[in-house]
Design a protein around this motif. Structure first.
Motif, PDB file in Angstrom:
ATOM      1  N   LYS A 159     -18.385  53.370   3.457  1.00  0.00           N
ATOM      2  CA  LYS A 159     -19.365  53.455   4.540  1.00  0.00           C
ATOM      3  C   LYS A 159     -18.676  53.410   5.897  1.00  0.00           C
ATOM      4  O   LYS A 159     -17.617  52.802   6.060  1.00  0.00           O
ATOM      5  CB  LYS A 159     -20.357  52.285   4.449  1.00  0.00           C
ATOM      6  CG  LYS A 159     -21.178  52.243   3.182  1.00  0.00           C
ATOM      7  CD  LYS A 159     -22.074  51.012   3.176  1.00  0.00           C
ATOM      8  CE  LYS A 159     -22.860  50.878   1.882  1.00  0.00           C
ATOM      9  NZ  LYS A 159     -23.679  49.631   1.868  1.00  0.00           N
ATOM     10  N   GLY A 160     -19.312  54.052   6.874  1.00  0.00           N
ATOM     11  CA  GLY A 160     -18.824  53.982   8.239  1.00  0.00           C
ATOM     12  C   GLY A 160     -17.367  54.389   8.364  1.00  0.00           C
ATOM     13  O   GLY A 160     -16.950  55.432   7.857  1.00  0.00           O
ATOM     14  N   SER A 161     -16.585  53.558   9.021  1.00  0.00           N
ATOM     15  CA  SER A 161     -15.178  53.885   9.268  1.00  0.00           C
ATOM     16  C   SER A 161     -14.365  53.999   7.990  1.00  0.00           C
ATOM     17  O   SER A 161     -13.326  54.658   7.958  1.00  0.00           O
ATOM     18  CB  SER A 161     -14.539  52.824  10.175  1.00  0.00           C
ATOM     19  OG  SER A 161     -14.560  51.554   9.556  1.00  0.00           O
ATOM     20  N   TRP A 162     -14.842  53.359   6.895  1.00  0.00           N
ATOM     21  CA  TRP A 162     -14.099  53.398   5.634  1.00  0.00           C
ATOM     22  C   TRP A 162     -14.228  54.736   4.919  1.00  0.00           C
ATOM     23  O   TRP A 162     -13.545  54.965   3.920  1.00  0.00           O
ATOM     24  CB  TRP A 162     -14.550  52.265   4.717  1.00  0.00           C
ATOM     25  CG  TRP A 162     -14.400  50.926   5.353  1.00  0.00           C
ATOM     26  CD1 TRP A 162     -15.404  50.098   5.756  1.00  0.00           C
ATOM     27  CD2 TRP A 162     -13.181  50.257   5.685  1.00  0.00           C
ATOM     28  NE1 TRP A 162     -14.889  48.966   6.320  1.00  0.00           N
ATOM     29  CE2 TRP A 162     -13.529  49.023   6.292  1.00  0.00           C
ATOM     30  CE3 TRP A 162     -11.833  50.570   5.534  1.00  0.00           C
ATOM     31  CZ2 TRP A 162     -12.570  48.108   6.737  1.00  0.00           C
ATOM     32  CZ3 TRP A 162     -10.874  49.674   5.979  1.00  0.00           C
ATOM     33  CH2 TRP A 162     -11.248  48.464   6.569  1.00  0.00           C
ATOM     34  N   ALA A 163     -15.068  55.628   5.431  1.00  0.00           N
ATOM     35  CA  ALA A 163     -15.149  56.975   4.865  1.00  0.00           C
ATOM     36  C   ALA A 163     -13.893  57.789   5.195  1.00  0.00           C
ATOM     37  O   ALA A 163     -13.572  58.766   4.515  1.00  0.00           O
ATOM     38  CB  ALA A 163     -16.392  57.701   5.397  1.00  0.00           C
ATOM     39  N   ASP A 164     -13.184  57.370   6.226  1.00  0.00           N
ATOM     40  CA  ASP A 164     -11.939  58.027   6.621  1.00  0.00           C
ATOM     41  C   ASP A 164     -10.835  57.602   5.653  1.00  0.00           C
ATOM     42  O   ASP A 164     -10.536  56.410   5.530  1.00  0.00           O
ATOM     43  CB  ASP A 164     -11.579  57.616   8.047  1.00  0.00           C
ATOM     44  CG  ASP A 164     -10.319  58.296   8.567  1.00  0.00           C
ATOM     45  OD1 ASP A 164      -9.631  58.980   7.783  1.00  0.00           O
ATOM     46  OD2 ASP A 164     -10.025  58.125   9.762  1.00  0.00           O
ATOM     47  N   PRO A 165     -10.205  58.554   4.950  1.00  0.00           N
ATOM     48  CA  PRO A 165      -9.149  58.189   3.996  1.00  0.00           C
ATOM     49  C   PRO A 165      -7.950  57.508   4.658  1.00  0.00           C
ATOM     50  O   PRO A 165      -7.137  56.882   3.979  1.00  0.00           O
ATOM     51  CB  PRO A 165      -8.751  59.532   3.369  1.00  0.00           C
ATOM     52  CG  PRO A 165      -9.230  60.567   4.321  1.00  0.00           C
ATOM     53  CD  PRO A 165     -10.443  60.001   4.970  1.00  0.00           C
ATOM     54  N   LEU A 166      -7.830  57.621   5.982  1.00  0.00           N
ATOM     55  CA  LEU A 166      -6.716  56.999   6.694  1.00  0.00           C
ATOM     56  C   LEU A 166      -7.120  55.673   7.342  1.00  0.00           C
ATOM     57  O   LEU A 166      -6.362  55.103   8.130  1.00  0.00           O
ATOM     58  CB  LEU A 166      -6.192  57.950   7.778  1.00  0.00           C
ATOM     59  CG  LEU A 166      -5.640  59.293   7.287  1.00  0.00           C
ATOM     60  CD1 LEU A 166      -5.186  60.144   8.453  1.00  0.00           C
ATOM     61  CD2 LEU A 166      -4.499  59.073   6.292  1.00  0.00           C
ATOM     62  N   ALA A 167      -8.309  55.166   6.997  1.00  0.00           N
ATOM     63  CA  ALA A 167      -8.763  53.899   7.582  1.00  0.00           C
ATOM     64  C   ALA A 167      -7.850  52.749   7.176  1.00  0.00           C
ATOM     65  O   ALA A 167      -7.622  51.821   7.951  1.00  0.00           O
ATOM     66  CB  ALA A 167     -10.197  53.612   7.155  1.00  0.00           C
ATOM     67  N   ILE A 168      -7.336  52.815   5.946  1.00  0.00           N
ATOM     68  CA  ILE A 168      -6.365  51.825   5.485  1.00  0.00           C
ATOM     69  C   ILE A 168      -4.994  52.493   5.480  1.00  0.00           C
ATOM     70  O   ILE A 168      -4.782  53.496   4.803  1.00  0.00           O
ATOM     71  CB  ILE A 168      -6.711  51.302   4.082  1.00  0.00           C
ATOM     72  CG1 ILE A 168      -8.069  50.592   4.108  1.00  0.00           C
ATOM     73  CG2 ILE A 168      -5.627  50.354   3.574  1.00  0.00           C
ATOM     74  CD1 ILE A 168      -8.515  50.071   2.763  1.00  0.00           C
ATOM     75  N   LYS A 169      -4.076  51.942   6.250  1.00  0.00           N
ATOM     76  CA  LYS A 169      -2.752  52.539   6.363  1.00  0.00           C
ATOM     77  C   LYS A 169      -1.907  52.225   5.129  1.00  0.00           C
ATOM     78  O   LYS A 169      -2.005  51.149   4.536  1.00  0.00           O
ATOM     79  CB  LYS A 169      -2.033  52.002   7.609  1.00  0.00           C
ATOM     80  CG  LYS A 169      -2.794  52.215   8.909  1.00  0.00           C
ATOM     81  CD  LYS A 169      -3.033  53.674   9.199  1.00  0.00           C
ATOM     82  CE  LYS A 169      -3.738  53.858  10.529  1.00  0.00           C
ATOM     83  NZ  LYS A 169      -4.058  55.291  10.797  1.00  0.00           N
ATOM     84  N   ASN A 170      -1.077  53.179   4.759  1.00  0.00           N
ATOM     85  CA  ASN A 170      -0.156  53.022   3.645  1.00  0.00           C
ATOM     86  C   ASN A 170       1.138  52.377   4.145  1.00  0.00           C
ATOM     87  O   ASN A 170       1.792  52.899   5.055  1.00  0.00           O
ATOM     88  CB  ASN A 170       0.143  54.387   3.025  1.00  0.00           C
ATOM     89  CG  ASN A 170       0.982  54.300   1.773  1.00  0.00           C
ATOM     90  OD1 ASN A 170       1.669  53.301   1.520  1.00  0.00           O
ATOM     91  ND2 ASN A 170       0.955  55.347   0.966  1.00  0.00           N
ATOM     92  N   ALA A 171       1.512  51.247   3.563  1.00  0.00           N
ATOM     93  CA  ALA A 171       2.703  50.530   4.002  1.00  0.00           C
ATOM     94  C   ALA A 171       3.970  51.357   3.836  1.00  0.00           C
ATOM     95  O   ALA A 171       4.995  51.061   4.465  1.00  0.00           O
ATOM     96  CB  ALA A 171       2.838  49.218   3.235  1.00  0.00           C
ATOM     97  N   GLU A 172       3.924  52.390   2.989  1.00  0.00           N
ATOM     98  CA  GLU A 172       5.089  53.238   2.775  1.00  0.00           C
ATOM     99  C   GLU A 172       5.202  54.334   3.832  1.00  0.00           C
ATOM    100  O   GLU A 172       6.131  55.146   3.781  1.00  0.00           O
ATOM    101  CB  GLU A 172       5.028  53.868   1.381  1.00  0.00           C
ATOM    102  CG  GLU A 172       5.098  52.843   0.251  1.00  0.00           C
ATOM    103  CD  GLU A 172       5.014  53.497  -1.117  1.00  0.00           C
ATOM    104  OE1 GLU A 172       5.019  54.751  -1.171  1.00  0.00           O
ATOM    105  OE2 GLU A 172       4.951  52.774  -2.114  1.00  0.00           O
ATOM    106  N   SER A 173       4.265  54.363   4.779  1.00  0.00           N
ATOM    107  CA  SER A 173       4.297  55.364   5.853  1.00  0.00           C
ATOM    108  C   SER A 173       4.399  54.657   7.204  1.00  0.00           C
ATOM    109  O   SER A 173       3.415  54.576   7.955  1.00  0.00           O
ATOM    110  CB  SER A 173       3.035  56.236   5.803  1.00  0.00           C
ATOM    111  OG  SER A 173       2.917  56.887   4.559  1.00  0.00           O
TER     112      SER A 173
END
Length: 260
Positions: A151-165
Motif C-alpha cells: 500500500k501507498g509508498s510500499w507499492a514502489d519496488p525501490l521503497a526498501i533499499k537493497n543493502a547490496e546496492s
C-alpha cells in the motif's frame, strides 16, 4: 479514501471527513490498546503545516511523533485532520527547538492514533523513536500491514533499499530510508561496532553502533556478533561520503527478519 486537499467550500469535504473518520474507527480496535500515554490536551486543527506538523487554533504547533513522512503524508493528513477536533497523548510535552509539541494524535474520541492509520495506509514510515515497547510494536505492526499489502509508498519496488546496492542507498544521503540485507561481518573499531553488508568495508553499506548502545541491544536479546550471516531490516538517516552508513541510535531501528 480520495487523497486530495480540498478547500473549506468544497462540497466533497464532508464526504472526505466521513471517509477519514470511518478509516480511523476501523483501525482503532487493532491499534487502540497501545500508545495510550498521558493526555497532553486537545484542540481544533487550524492548519496542516507540513508533512508531519499541524497547527491548532490556540496557536500550538504539534509534531506527529513516531513517524517519518513519505510523499503522500501531507495530503493524507489534510484529508484526515483539516478542521477536526483532536486529542494529544505523549510522554513529554516539552517543545522541541522549533517550538513544536511532539505527540500521538487522535481524532475525536477514537482510540486509534492518526500515526497508526497513516502507517497502515503506507502514507508514513515508522521512525523508531517511540521507546514504549507496546506502542512501538503497534506502530511497526501497522507499517507491516501496509508493506504486506504493498500500500501507498510500499507499492514502489525501490521503497526498501537493497543493502547490496550501496550506490542506491548513498543516493538517499540525508534522507530517512529502510534497508534490507544480510550482515556479512561484524567488526569493532574503537568505540564503534560495524555491521558490514559488503566485502569492501569502505564502499559497502554498514550500520554503525556506538559502544554505549551495546547494553541496550543485549538487553533486547541481540548480541551484535550473532548478527553475522543474519538478514536484517534497518531504518535511519543515511550518512557517509564514501560508503553509505546508518547510525543505529535505538534498538528499534534494527529488525531481525524471519517470517515477515
Amino acid at each position: 479514501m480520495e487523497r486530495t486537499t480540498t478547500s473549506p467550500d468544497d462540497v466533497n469535504r464532508p464526504l472526505t471527513f466521513l471517509a477519514a473518520a470511518l478509516l480511523v474507527a476501523s483501525y482503532a480496535s487493532a491499534f487502540g490498546a497501545a500508545c495510550q500515554f498521558e493526555s497532553q490536551g486537545e484542540g481544533h486543527v487550524a492548519a496542516i503545516v507540513d508533512a508531519r506538523s499541524l497547527r491548532l487554533d490556540d496557536g500550538r504547533e504539534v509534531r506527529l511523533s513516531g513517524i517519518e513522512p513519505t510523499a503522500t503524508t501531507k495530503q493524507a493528513l489534510a484529508a484526515m485532520l483539516a478542521g477536526r477536533d483532536v486529542r494529544l497523548r505523549g510522554t513529554d510535552d516539552t517543545p522541541d527547538r522549533y517550538g513544536r509539541q511532539g505527540a500521538l494524535v487522535f481524532v475525536g474520541e477514537s482510540d486509534g492514533s492518526v500515526q497508526a492509520l497513516l502507517l497502515s495506509q503506507g502514507d508514513a514510515i515508522v521512525s523508531a523513536e517511540i521507546a514504549d515497547k507496546d506502542c512501538a510494536a503497534a506502530l511497526m505492526s501497522a507499517e507491516a500491514e501496509a508493506r504486506r499489502g504493498k500500500k501507498g509508498s510500499w507499492a514502489d519496488p525501490l521503497a526498501i533499499k537493497n543493502a547490496e546496492s550501496p550506490d542506491d542507498i548513498l543516493a538517499g544521503i540525508g534522507r530517512f530510508v529502510v534497508v534490507e540485507g544480510k550482515v556479512l561481518s561484524v567488526r569493532q573499531a574503537g568505540a564503534t561496532t560495524y555491521l558490514n553488508f559488503g566485502r569492501n568495508w569502505t564502499r559497502g553499506f554498514a550500520v554503525t553502533i556506538s559502544r554505549r548502545m551495546v547494553p541496550a541491544f543485549e538487553s533486547a536479546g541481540i548480541v551484535l556478533k550473532s548478527l553475522e550471516n543474519r538478514k536484517i531490516r534497518v531504518r535511519g538517516w543515511v550518512e557517509g561520503n564514501v560508503g553509505p552508513r546508518i547510525d543505529a541510535l535505538r534498538v528499534e531501528q534494527v529488525e531481525l527478519l524471519g517470517a515477515d
